[in-house]
Write an enzyme that holds these catalytic residues in place. Structure first.
Site, PDB file in Angstrom:
ATOM      1  N   HIS A 209       0.855  -1.188   0.000  1.00 39.03           N
ATOM      2  CA  HIS A 209       0.000   0.000   0.000  1.00 39.03           C
ATOM      3  C   HIS A 209       0.889   1.235   0.000  1.00 39.03           C
ATOM      4  CE1 HIS A 209      -3.258   2.729   0.866  1.00 39.03           C
ATOM      5  NE2 HIS A 209      -2.632   3.156   1.953  1.00 39.03           N
TER       6      HIS A 209
ATOM      7  N   LYS B  86      -0.442  10.837   1.373  1.00 39.43           N
ATOM      8  CA  LYS B  86       0.427  10.290   0.320  1.00 39.43           C
ATOM      9  C   LYS B  86      -0.005  10.755  -1.075  1.00 39.43           C
ATOM     10  CE  LYS B  86      -0.354   6.016   1.556  1.00 39.43           C
ATOM     11  NZ  LYS B  86      -1.217   6.293   2.710  1.00 39.43           N
TER      12      LYS B  86
ATOM     13  N   ASP C 265      -2.102   3.976  -4.411  1.00 40.42           N
ATOM     14  CA  ASP C 265      -2.834   3.040  -3.560  1.00 40.42           C
ATOM     15  C   ASP C 265      -2.199   1.655  -3.511  1.00 40.42           C
ATOM     16  OD1 ASP C 265      -4.962   2.479  -1.754  1.00 40.42           O
ATOM     17  OD2 ASP C 265      -5.913   1.308  -3.331  1.00 40.42           O
TER      18      ASP C 265
ATOM     19  N   ARG D 180      17.735  15.056  12.672  1.00 37.57           N
ATOM     20  CA  ARG D 180      17.973  16.404  12.164  1.00 37.57           C
ATOM     21  C   ARG D 180      19.262  16.492  11.357  1.00 37.57           C
ATOM     22  NH1 ARG D 180      17.002  20.751  16.840  1.00 37.57           N
ATOM     23  NH2 ARG D 180      17.188  22.085  15.000  1.00 37.57           N
TER      24      ARG D 180
END
Length: 317
Positions: free
Chosen positions: A139, A160, A178, A243
């Site tokens: 998916h 998404k 999808d 980071r």
């Protein structure tokens, strides 16, 4: 899948059906290996592997042509007595009457292709390899982001498809939305979309979009190789996010490790731009340059220079 049905091979390769055996629809091909049975035509069967696709190329065809009728009949009779899945005659050569007669006798399918022997074998190996490659369906959304194959994953509703649409407007190309069908081809992962939903994109509040019709053929791509995975997740307050990027995360798909970037999503963040930058940064790393490591080295060198300057009493540069 560990086999390919002969009927699918015929359809995909656009081969001429010279003779189809009664069980042609059920015949399975279990290997990507291809055989050219020149030695078998000469009578050598000790190392013969009959379960492969058998190609009669130009050399084999001329060898058979130069035999007398009786010898050609006996040679082909023994050859076709083995349980071979199919015989393919290359270069559009004429099919010998004996080959057709004995194919009926032994129930073997005979096909013919127009391409040269080497090109025909190459096409067969590629197609058989793709069909029999290990595969999985995931998916997510897949795009070609300026030459980098990016698989975007995350929970339903995280954004998404919206991110994909934003990337498409930036010039990227949609591969799948999808459902992403992934297959392993040697040491690479190839992603595509089920044909039923190919080039369609679902946007909540808008509905289904046909990206090919809206943005043109330049905005879509039938398949691409996956270079990295981007996981979108809802921003969690208090959670520590990377980071610097010194430690690279990976994800395993079908036995292959891919670089993975986790991007926290919250209002105000331009996720599409971040995905694009992540893809370009991944390309730089593949070319041997890592910005995080470069900055880390600079900081270390600066600290060392300051230590040396302090010990000698001089000023650092």
């Amino acid at each position: 899948m560990d086999y390919v049905l002969l009927k699918n091979l015929i359809k995909e390769m656009n081969l001429e059906e010279v003779y189809l055996s009664d069980d042609a629809d059920k015949v399975k091909i279990n290997t990507t290996e291809i055989s050219r049975p020149g030695l078998q035509m000469a009578g050598y069967y000790q190392k013969f592997v009959p379960d492969r696709v058998q190609i009669i190329g130009s050399a084999e065809w001329h060898y058979l042509r130069d035999m007398d009728d009786d010898m050609r009949y006996r040679s082909l009779d023994k050859f076709l007595s083995y349980p071979i899945p199919v015989v393919v005659v290359a270069r559009n050569h004429d099919v010998f009457p004996e080959l057709l007669e004995l194919a009926r006798k032994h129930g073997r399918t005979v096909l013919r292709g127009k391409k040269s022997t080497s090109m025909l074998i190459n096409d067969l190996v590629i197609n058989l390899g793709l069909w029999m490659a290990p595969a999985v369906t995931m998916h997510g959304v897949m795009l070609d982001v300026f030459g980098i194959g990016v698989l975007i994953t995350g929970k339903s509703g995280v954004g998404k498809s919206e991110t994909a649409l934003d990337l498409i407007t930036r010039g990227c190309r949609l591969v799948a939305d999808d459902m992403v069908e992934i297959m392993r081809v040697e040491d690479t992962l190839r992603g595509t979309c089920p044909e039923l939903i190919r080039y369609f994109l679902e946007i909540r509040g808008v509905g289904i979009l046909d990206i090919e019709r809206l943005y043109g053929v330049g905005a879509v791509k039938q398949f691409d190789y996956i270079d990295m995975v981007v996981e979108l997740e809802a921003w969690e307050k208090g959670k520590e996010y990377d980071r610097m990027g010194l430690e690279e995360d990976t994800i395993e798909i079908l036995g292959i490790n891919l670089p993975k970037v986790t991007i926290p999503v919250k209002p105000g963040r331009n996720i599409a731009m971040i995905v694009e930058v992540a893809a370009k940064n991944n390309r730089q790393k593949r070319l041997g340059y890592n910005a995080a490591k470069e900055l880390d080295e600079r900081v270390k060198r600066s600290i060392e220079d300051r230590k040396k300057a302090h010990s000698t009493g001089s000023k650092p540069d």
